[in-house]
Design a protein around this motif. Structure first.
Motif, PDB file in Angstrom:
ATOM      1  N   PRO A   1      25.775  -2.754   6.598  1.00  0.00           N
ATOM      2  CA  PRO A   1      25.088  -1.517   7.289  1.00  0.00           C
ATOM      3  C   PRO A   1      25.954  -0.962   8.285  1.00  0.00           C
ATOM      4  O   PRO A   1      25.974   0.583   8.289  1.00  0.00           O
ATOM      5  CB  PRO A   1      23.509  -1.919   8.067  1.00  0.00           C
ATOM      6  N   SER A   2      27.069  -1.241   8.072  1.00  0.00           N
ATOM      7  CA  SER A   2      28.533  -0.218   9.089  1.00  0.00           C
ATOM      8  C   SER A   2      29.363   0.056   8.275  1.00  0.00           C
ATOM      9  O   SER A   2      29.666   0.793   9.152  1.00  0.00           O
ATOM     10  CB  SER A   2      27.897  -1.988  10.725  1.00  0.00           C
ATOM     11  N   ARG A   3      29.463  -0.367   7.126  1.00  0.00           N
ATOM     12  CA  ARG A   3      30.039   0.459   6.210  1.00  0.00           C
ATOM     13  C   ARG A   3      29.595   1.545   5.989  1.00  0.00           C
ATOM     14  O   ARG A   3      28.802   2.056   6.089  1.00  0.00           O
ATOM     15  CB  ARG A   3      30.043  -0.814   4.427  1.00  0.00           C
TER      16      ARG A   3
ATOM     17  N   TRP B   1       0.704  -1.429   0.163  1.00  0.00           N
ATOM     18  CA  TRP B   1      -0.025  -0.115   0.052  1.00  0.00           C
ATOM     19  C   TRP B   1       1.108   1.478   0.012  1.00  0.00           C
ATOM     20  O   TRP B   1       0.694   1.792  -0.999  1.00  0.00           O
ATOM     21  CB  TRP B   1      -0.807  -0.100   0.941  1.00  0.00           C
ATOM     22  N   ALA B   2       2.195   0.878   0.761  1.00  0.00           N
ATOM     23  CA  ALA B   2       2.905   2.763   0.809  1.00  0.00           C
ATOM     24  C   ALA B   2       3.976   1.926   0.700  1.00  0.00           C
ATOM     25  O   ALA B   2       4.979   1.483   1.832  1.00  0.00           O
ATOM     26  CB  ALA B   2       2.236   3.191   2.145  1.00  0.00           C
ATOM     27  N   GLY B   3       5.198   3.256  -0.056  1.00  0.00           N
ATOM     28  CA  GLY B   3       6.451   3.240  -0.074  1.00  0.00           C
ATOM     29  C   GLY B   3       6.871   4.386   0.696  1.00  0.00           C
ATOM     30  O   GLY B   3       6.572   6.051   0.679  1.00  0.00           O
ATOM     31  N   VAL B   4       8.275   4.269   1.433  1.00  0.00           N
ATOM     32  CA  VAL B   4       8.915   5.559   1.491  1.00  0.00           C
ATOM     33  C   VAL B   4      10.213   6.073   1.150  1.00  0.00           C
ATOM     34  O   VAL B   4      10.823   5.031   0.828  1.00  0.00           O
ATOM     35  CB  VAL B   4       8.608   4.905   3.292  1.00  0.00           C
ATOM     36  N   ILE B   5      10.428   7.482   0.806  1.00  0.00           N
ATOM     37  CA  ILE B   5      11.690   7.649   0.297  1.00  0.00           C
ATOM     38  C   ILE B   5      11.677   8.721   1.681  1.00  0.00           C
ATOM     39  O   ILE B   5      11.906   9.450   1.144  1.00  0.00           O
ATOM     40  CB  ILE B   5      11.420   8.426  -0.602  1.00  0.00           C
ATOM     41  N   SER B   6      13.231   7.824   2.285  1.00  0.00           N
ATOM     42  CA  SER B   6      12.844   8.989   3.785  1.00  0.00           C
ATOM     43  C   SER B   6      14.797   9.821   3.292  1.00  0.00           C
ATOM     44  O   SER B   6      15.582   9.922   2.116  1.00  0.00           O
ATOM     45  CB  SER B   6      13.336   8.604   4.638  1.00  0.00           C
ATOM     46  N   ALA B   7      14.514  11.106   3.975  1.00  0.00           N
ATOM     47  CA  ALA B   7      15.980  11.394   4.735  1.00  0.00           C
ATOM     48  C   ALA B   7      16.663  10.825   4.591  1.00  0.00           C
ATOM     49  O   ALA B   7      17.734  10.848   4.222  1.00  0.00           O
ATOM     50  CB  ALA B   7      16.048  12.684   4.821  1.00  0.00           C
ATOM     51  N   GLU B   8      16.541   9.540   5.190  1.00  0.00           N
ATOM     52  CA  GLU B   8      18.259   9.143   5.938  1.00  0.00           C
ATOM     53  C   GLU B   8      17.346   6.983   5.925  1.00  0.00           C
ATOM     54  O   GLU B   8      17.389   6.762   6.642  1.00  0.00           O
ATOM     55  CB  GLU B   8      18.054   8.767   7.740  1.00  0.00           C
ATOM     56  N   PRO B   9      18.120   7.172   4.633  1.00  0.00           N
ATOM     57  CA  PRO B   9      17.616   5.504   4.147  1.00  0.00           C
ATOM     58  C   PRO B   9      18.586   4.420   5.339  1.00  0.00           C
ATOM     59  O   PRO B   9      19.530   4.999   5.542  1.00  0.00           O
ATOM     60  CB  PRO B   9      17.544   5.295   2.744  1.00  0.00           C
ATOM     61  N   GLN B  10      18.178   3.393   5.604  1.00  0.00           N
ATOM     62  CA  GLN B  10      18.415   2.358   6.110  1.00  0.00           C
ATOM     63  C   GLN B  10      18.730   1.093   5.016  1.00  0.00           C
ATOM     64  O   GLN B  10      17.916   0.760   4.466  1.00  0.00           O
ATOM     65  CB  GLN B  10      17.535   1.869   7.549  1.00  0.00           C
ATOM     66  N   LEU B  11      19.704   1.145   5.402  1.00  0.00           N
ATOM     67  CA  LEU B  11      20.312  -0.756   5.178  1.00  0.00           C
ATOM     68  C   LEU B  11      20.394  -1.451   6.137  1.00  0.00           C
ATOM     69  O   LEU B  11      20.227  -0.952   7.327  1.00  0.00           O
ATOM     70  CB  LEU B  11      21.923  -0.720   4.524  1.00  0.00           C
TER      71      LEU B  11
ATOM     72  N   ALA C   1      23.907   8.680  -1.858  1.00  0.00           N
ATOM     73  CA  ALA C   1      23.075   7.936  -3.018  1.00  0.00           C
ATOM     74  C   ALA C   1      23.255   6.707  -3.607  1.00  0.00           C
ATOM     75  O   ALA C   1      22.115   6.407  -3.780  1.00  0.00           O
ATOM     76  CB  ALA C   1      24.281   8.630  -3.963  1.00  0.00           C
ATOM     77  N   THR C   2      23.925   5.757  -2.501  1.00  0.00           N
ATOM     78  CA  THR C   2      23.674   3.853  -3.149  1.00  0.00           C
ATOM     79  C   THR C   2      22.340   4.151  -2.024  1.00  0.00           C
ATOM     80  O   THR C   2      21.546   3.076  -2.321  1.00  0.00           O
ATOM     81  CB  THR C   2      25.280   3.508  -2.636  1.00  0.00           C
ATOM     82  N   LYS C   3      22.797   4.528  -1.028  1.00  0.00           N
ATOM     83  CA  LYS C   3      21.368   4.121   0.432  1.00  0.00           C
ATOM     84  C   LYS C   3      20.336   4.433  -0.141  1.00  0.00           C
ATOM     85  O   LYS C   3      18.847   3.715  -0.222  1.00  0.00           O
ATOM     86  CB  LYS C   3      22.218   4.555   1.872  1.00  0.00           C
ATOM     87  N   HIS C   4      20.281   6.093  -1.178  1.00  0.00           N
ATOM     88  CA  HIS C   4      18.990   6.206  -1.248  1.00  0.00           C
ATOM     89  C   HIS C   4      18.564   5.094  -2.480  1.00  0.00           C
ATOM     90  O   HIS C   4      17.719   5.017  -3.114  1.00  0.00           O
ATOM     91  CB  HIS C   4      18.884   7.646  -1.922  1.00  0.00           C
ATOM     92  N   ARG C   5      19.337   4.800  -3.736  1.00  0.00           N
ATOM     93  CA  ARG C   5      19.171   3.926  -4.790  1.00  0.00           C
ATOM     94  C   ARG C   5      18.575   2.447  -3.859  1.00  0.00           C
ATOM     95  O   ARG C   5      17.691   2.090  -4.757  1.00  0.00           O
ATOM     96  CB  ARG C   5      20.589   3.484  -5.453  1.00  0.00           C
ATOM     97  N   VAL C   6      19.394   2.307  -3.107  1.00  0.00           N
ATOM     98  CA  VAL C   6      18.719   0.799  -2.573  1.00  0.00           C
ATOM     99  C   VAL C   6      17.449   1.071  -2.630  1.00  0.00           C
ATOM    100  O   VAL C   6      16.461   0.006  -2.335  1.00  0.00           O
ATOM    101  CB  VAL C   6      19.389   0.130  -1.499  1.00  0.00           C
ATOM    102  N   GLN C   7      16.895   2.082  -1.419  1.00  0.00           N
ATOM    103  CA  GLN C   7      15.946   2.609  -0.914  1.00  0.00           C
ATOM    104  C   GLN C   7      15.014   2.601  -2.098  1.00  0.00           C
ATOM    105  O   GLN C   7      13.570   2.199  -2.170  1.00  0.00           O
ATOM    106  CB  GLN C   7      15.664   3.695  -0.006  1.00  0.00           C
ATOM    107  N   LEU C   8      14.826   3.622  -3.172  1.00  0.00           N
ATOM    108  CA  LEU C   8      14.049   3.082  -4.023  1.00  0.00           C
ATOM    109  C   LEU C   8      14.158   2.162  -4.958  1.00  0.00           C
ATOM    110  O   LEU C   8      12.992   2.079  -5.263  1.00  0.00           O
ATOM    111  CB  LEU C   8      14.209   3.875  -5.435  1.00  0.00           C
ATOM    112  N   ALA C   9      15.052   1.063  -5.253  1.00  0.00           N
ATOM    113  CA  ALA C   9      15.049  -0.277  -5.848  1.00  0.00           C
ATOM    114  C   ALA C   9      13.711  -1.008  -4.698  1.00  0.00           C
ATOM    115  O   ALA C   9      13.458  -1.949  -5.108  1.00  0.00           O
ATOM    116  CB  ALA C   9      15.935  -1.302  -5.728  1.00  0.00           C
ATOM    117  N   ARG C  10      13.701  -0.390  -3.473  1.00  0.00           N
ATOM    118  CA  ARG C  10      12.525  -1.533  -2.070  1.00  0.00           C
ATOM    119  C   ARG C  10      11.581  -0.895  -3.268  1.00  0.00           C
ATOM    120  O   ARG C  10      10.523  -1.657  -3.231  1.00  0.00           O
ATOM    121  CB  ARG C  10      12.701  -1.178  -1.478  1.00  0.00           C
ATOM    122  N   VAL C  11      11.170  -0.034  -3.180  1.00  0.00           N
ATOM    123  CA  VAL C  11       9.909   1.097  -3.817  1.00  0.00           C
ATOM    124  C   VAL C  11      10.242   0.806  -4.776  1.00  0.00           C
ATOM    125  O   VAL C  11       8.192   0.476  -5.451  1.00  0.00           O
ATOM    126  CB  VAL C  11       9.781   2.475  -4.093  1.00  0.00           C
TER     127      VAL C  11
END
Length: 168
Positions: A65-67, A10-20, A72-82
């Protein structure tokens, strides 16, 4: 109580601080949902993550995630999720502050082609590219929604964007 699977569709999120998350690149994209390799490869390509997938040895490559991942990479992973999730609604938090223009444009283009409804909140003019309507919030008070073509001629738009961008 909505089932988790339904909420994710139903809902996806693109946040300012994406998490891996600890796990593979595939797990970071599908977040527990079933996914075919073809589906994952398609969203990896659409999100601009092909080089990352290659550097990790494929979709099964481990993401730590500790790396120190660049934003930009984290946002692209978040985008791939969406993109994988294909939600009805995408909520976009002001995300573009630490991104280069290419990544910002890729995220905005992918979001606008994926979601039926996008709710974007922020103070960056790049979010206006998603807008059909704008709701101005000032001192906690929301103004009535304004069509984009009317908003760009208002004094508020000049506060956000500046005259040179509005004339384009």
């Amino acid at each position: 109580q909505m089932p988790l699977g339904y909420r994710r569709r139903w809902a996806g999120v693109i946040s300012a601080e994406p998490q891996l998350i600890p796990g593979s690149l595939a797990e970071n994209i599908s977040v527990g949902a079933r996914a075919s390799e073809a589906e994952l490869k398609a969203v990896v390509e659409a999100a601009g993550l092909t080089a990352l997938a290659d550097s990790l040895g494929g979709l099964g490559g481990r993401v730590d995630p500790s790396r120190a991942w660049d934003v930009a990479t984290k946002h692209r992973v978040q985008l791939a999720r969406v993109l994988f999730q294909k939600p009805e609604i995408v909520v976009v938090e002001d995300f573009s502050g630490g991104l280069d223009r290419e990544t910002t444009n890729a995220v905005l283009s992918a979001i606008s082609s994926t979601a039926r409804t996008v709710v974007a909140a922020g103070c960056r003019d790049s979010l206006l590219e998603l807008a059909d309507e704008v709701v101005w919030v000032e001192d906690g008070v929301c103004a009535a929604p304004e069509p984009m073509d009317r908003f760009v001629t208002s004094p508020k738009a000049r506060l956000l964007v500046g005259d040179s961008r509005l004339q384009q």
